[in-house]
Design a protein around this motif. Structure first.
Motif, short mmCIF file in Angstrom:
data_model
loop_
_atom_site.label_atom_id
_atom_site.label_comp_id
_atom_site.label_asym_id
_atom_site.label_seq_id
_atom_site.Cartn_x
_atom_site.Cartn_y
_atom_site.Cartn_z
N PRO A 606 0.81 -1.22 0.00
CA PRO A 606 0.00 0.00 0.00
C PRO A 606 0.84 1.27 0.00
N THR A 607 2.05 1.20 0.56
CA THR A 607 2.90 2.39 0.59
C THR A 607 3.34 2.83 -0.79
N ASN A 608 3.29 1.90 -1.75
CA ASN A 608 3.66 2.26 -3.12
C ASN A 608 2.46 2.73 -3.94
N GLN A 609 1.29 2.78 -3.32
CA GLN A 609 0.08 3.11 -4.07
C GLN A 609 -0.71 4.25 -3.44
N GLN A 610 -0.07 5.00 -2.57
CA GLN A 610 -0.75 6.14 -1.94
C GLN A 610 0.28 7.21 -1.60
N VAL A 611 -0.19 8.44 -1.50
CA VAL A 611 0.69 9.56 -1.15
C VAL A 611 0.97 9.52 0.35
N SER A 612 2.21 9.68 0.69
CA SER A 612 2.61 9.63 2.09
C SER A 612 2.15 10.88 2.83
N ARG A 613 1.48 10.69 3.96
CA ARG A 613 1.08 11.84 4.78
C ARG A 613 2.29 12.52 5.40
N ALA A 614 3.35 11.73 5.62
CA ALA A 614 4.56 12.31 6.19
C ALA A 614 5.17 13.35 5.24
N TYR A 615 5.02 13.11 3.91
CA TYR A 615 5.54 14.08 2.95
C TYR A 615 4.82 15.41 3.09
N ALA A 616 3.49 15.36 3.11
CA ALA A 616 2.72 16.60 3.17
C ALA A 616 2.94 17.34 4.49
N ARG A 617 3.07 16.60 5.58
CA ARG A 617 3.16 17.23 6.90
C ARG A 617 4.56 17.72 7.24
N TYR A 618 5.58 16.95 6.85
CA TYR A 618 6.92 17.22 7.35
C TYR A 618 7.95 17.49 6.27
N LEU A 619 7.93 16.71 5.21
CA LEU A 619 8.98 16.83 4.20
C LEU A 619 8.73 17.99 3.24
N LYS A 620 7.50 18.18 2.81
CA LYS A 620 7.19 19.24 1.85
C LYS A 620 7.60 20.62 2.35
N PRO A 621 7.28 20.97 3.62
CA PRO A 621 7.74 22.28 4.11
C PRO A 621 9.25 22.44 4.09
N LEU A 622 9.96 21.34 4.38
CA LEU A 622 11.42 21.41 4.35
C LEU A 622 11.93 21.66 2.94
N PHE A 623 11.37 20.91 1.99
CA PHE A 623 11.82 21.04 0.60
C PHE A 623 11.50 22.42 0.03
N GLN A 624 10.31 22.93 0.36
CA GLN A 624 9.89 24.21 -0.20
C GLN A 624 10.62 25.39 0.41
N SER A 625 11.21 25.15 1.60
CA SER A 625 11.97 26.24 2.24
C SER A 625 13.42 26.26 1.81
N ALA A 626 13.82 25.30 0.96
CA ALA A 626 15.21 25.25 0.51
C ALA A 626 15.51 26.43 -0.41
N PRO A 627 16.76 26.90 -0.45
CA PRO A 627 17.14 28.02 -1.35
C PRO A 627 16.82 27.67 -2.79
N SER A 628 16.36 28.63 -3.54
CA SER A 628 15.94 28.39 -4.92
C SER A 628 17.07 27.94 -5.82
#
Length: 630
Positions: A606-628
């Motif tokens: 199932p982990t290969n067939q759904q979007v990870s909630r951890a990405y939206a909650r924790y990883l996405k903010p980190l990635f989007q705050s990275a220098p352009s």
């Protein structure tokens, strides 16, 4: 060489349970080459292991029915949560009951054991069988007639409530009480403190409606020891606990997530006098206590359970683990034995042979020992039911020791098989972690193995000599016993190992009309016996049973046998005749396409067939705050 020709042309057994020719399925060439050079007929050995060709045909027919029914699929087992596994196990158990009725299979026919083999133990209500065994062993004819028919039909679900939070194998220490009231003709059951709470019984946490509860019997203030009582713990209407019962699930475990192991507290539960299982002891209406037979009769249910557990759960697990690891070891190639050759099959390395081939020999030794134990048990059980208790002590001692040594060896063996498969063995998709953690549990339920070895040790003479000397020197009996327990356990293990070796020898000697099979089984028997010496060199040298020169001969013969048995390792594993569905292993399938299967099965996660909630909650903010500029 005739057997090799037979083997190359012999019909093989396919995953769905029907005969097929060896060329009708795409098999990894490395695995196929192993099968083409067998020194014996795999099919013939399979029938010997099954106890005859008729049994083989019946087993395969049952497996074909089970595996062709999508209701028994194990496809997504490794990706299920605890609740999903429990629900699936209950569904399969109910479906199996319906299937048995549809096919005309009954509990007292061989088809039932083949169903359990085919399904790999993924069923609920395992302790429900112990509940029924208790009634059949300890109940009167009237009690059997009352309780067994509804239990057979699942109109009630039972459990076996013996172990308490504070006590397990020390039955005399159990604290649950049953007090007889002459005026009401009832027993009142209580768990007087937290340590008296029943803890661990399977089917108790969510399923059971009734229980066989072991409690200390009190009449007019006098304790008459442990006895078994039947009581209802949940409503048959809405499944709610009956008044005075506190019951629930004990939580996650290493394995057996499909089993609802539970806890049970009793607060002034009243049951009628006829609910005490009374084949061997009873309380008369005036409070008179009447007993027949041995004080050890309460062990009878556990003897039955040990015997059934060995042939349904424990020994087949080692056979499965060996099949998986050996097939993997001729497909997996790693490094080079000769710099000019391709990478070698890892089973060609002597170290891999030393890990797996003694285990293969052990699997055969245990399989043949199991047949002996069943015969011995059936004879003794019949005598006990007829009121002859002479065989009970030996039956208890033998099954205690064999349960302990077989579960110890099988658990250690499954771990060796897992590690022998390297990183892929650690994957749940290999099937090996499931087998290992399930076998670990077998070492501790129904009595921790050290305690069971000590039950066997009460028969042994050499250890008794030291015990007697300590007592004569002034030590108390209990103190002397405690100071000898390490030697007693060692003696019990040696005694049990001897019995298994002797039975293996006797089995091989009876195969005089099966020259090719007798020859390879003789090699396995020799390897099993020599491995016992090779693994316990210090004991044999210290006791003077063997000299240093003789030990060198043992070692040389042991290593020679590894090379001989290596040539037949795959056919010997194939002879166990497990279907792919039963193995449920990406590494152990008949066709040997391990890498493709690992990848295909991983895609089902199932982990290969759904979007990870951890990405939206924790990883996405980190990635989007990275220098352009990154």
């Amino acid at each position: 060489m005739a057997a090799k020709g037979k083997q190359s042309q012999m019909a093989q057994w396919n995953r769905s349970g029907y005969f097929r020719s060896s060329g009708s399925r795409d098999v990894n060439p490395d695995l196929q080459a192993e099968r083409q050079t067998a020194s014996f007929s795999v099919e013939r050995l399979t029938t010997i292991l099954d106890g005859g060709a008729d049994n083989t045909r019946t087993r395969r027919a049952v497996e074909a029915v089970i595996h062709s029914d999508p209701g028994f699929s194990r496809e997504n087992q490794y990706f299920q949560s605890q609740n999903e596994r429990y629900e699936a196990a209950v569904r399969k158990s109910v479906h199996l009951k319906e299937k048995m009725h549809q096919m005309g299979w009954t509990e007292n026919r061989p088809e039932i054991k083949y169903c359990y083999r085919a399904l790999g133990g993924d069923l609920a209500f395992n302790v429900h069988r112990v509940f029924k065994n208790s009634i059949l062993a300890l109940g009167t004819d009237e009690q059997i007639a009352k309780w067994i028919p509804p239990a057979d039909k699942y109109h009630i679900i039972g459990t076996y409530a013996q172990t308490e939070l504070g006590h397990g194998t020390f039955l005399r220490g159990l604290e649950t009480t049953a007090v007889f009231d002459i005026s009401t003709q009832e027993f009142t059951l209580n768990t007087p403190k937290i340590s008296a709470m029943k803890w661990w019984p399977g089917d108790l946490g969510r399923s059971a409606t009734h229980a066989v509860v072991f409690a200390q019997l009190y009449i007019k203030g006098k304790c008459y020891g442990l006895h078994a009582f039947i009581l209802q713990i949940r409503s048959l209407c809405d499944h709610s606990p009956v008044p005075g019962v506190i019951v629930g699930d004990i939580g996650p475990k290493m394995n057996f997530e499909h089993i609802d192991n539970g806890y049970l507290m009793l607060q002034n539960i009243n049951i009628p006098r006829e609910n005490m299982l009374s084949r061997f002891s009873q309380v008369l209406p005036d409070g008179t206590y009447v007993k027949q037979g041995s004080d050890k009769i309460n062990y009878l249910t556990m003897i039955v359970t040990r015997v059934q557990m060995l042939w349904t759960e424990v020994i087949p697990m080692l056979l499965r683990a060996c099949t998986i690891a050996i097939r993997y070891s001729v497909v997996r190639r790693q490094s080079k034995l000769n710099p000019s050759d391709p990478e070698a099959k890892i089973l060609d390395y002597q170290t891999q042979q030393q890990k797996l081939l003694p285990l293969l020999a052990t699997a055969y030794a245990f399989h043949f020992m199991n047949a002996f134990v069943n015969e011995f048990y059936n004879k003794g059980y019949t005598e006990i039911k007829q009121g002859n208790f002479d065989s009970l002590p030996e039956l208890h001692a033998l099954t205690s020791g064999l349960k302990a040594i077989i579960t110890d060896y099988c658990t250690a063996g499954a771990e060796v098989c897992l590690r022998a498969c390297g990183g892929h063995g650690y994957s749940a998709l290999s099937g090996l972690p499931f087998l290992y953690t399930k076998l670990v549990a077998s070492c501790i339920y129904e009595g921790e193995n050290t305690v069971l070895f000590l039950q066997t040790a009460r028969l042994l003479g050499n250890a008794a000599t030291k015990l007697q000397a300590l007592v004569q020197s002034g030590a108390e009996q209990y103190e002397a016993w405690n100071k000898c327990t390490i030697q007693l356990v060692q003696a019990a293990k040696a005694h049990c190992h001897y019995i298994i070796v002797k039975n293996f020898i006797d089995t091989v000697e009876k195969l005089k009309n099966e020259a090719e099979i007798q020859k390879i089984l003789k090699h396995l028997c020799d390897l099993f016996a020599l491995h016992g010496i090779f693994s316990n060199t210090g004991d044999f040298l210290h006791a003077g049973y063997i000299s240093g020169d003789q030990m060198d001969m043992v070692t040389a013969s042991y290593l020679d046998l590894l090379a001989v048995i290596r040539n037949d390792a795959v056919p010997l594993a194939d002879a166990f005749d497990f279907t792919d569905e039963s193995l449920n292993s990406a590494l152990g399938c008949y066709d040997g396409h391990i890498y493709q299967r690992l990848y295909e099965w991983a895609q089902k996660s199932p982990t290969n067939q759904q979007v990870s909630r951890a990405y939206a909650r924790y990883l996405k903010p980190l990635f989007q705050s990275a220098p352009s500029k990154l």
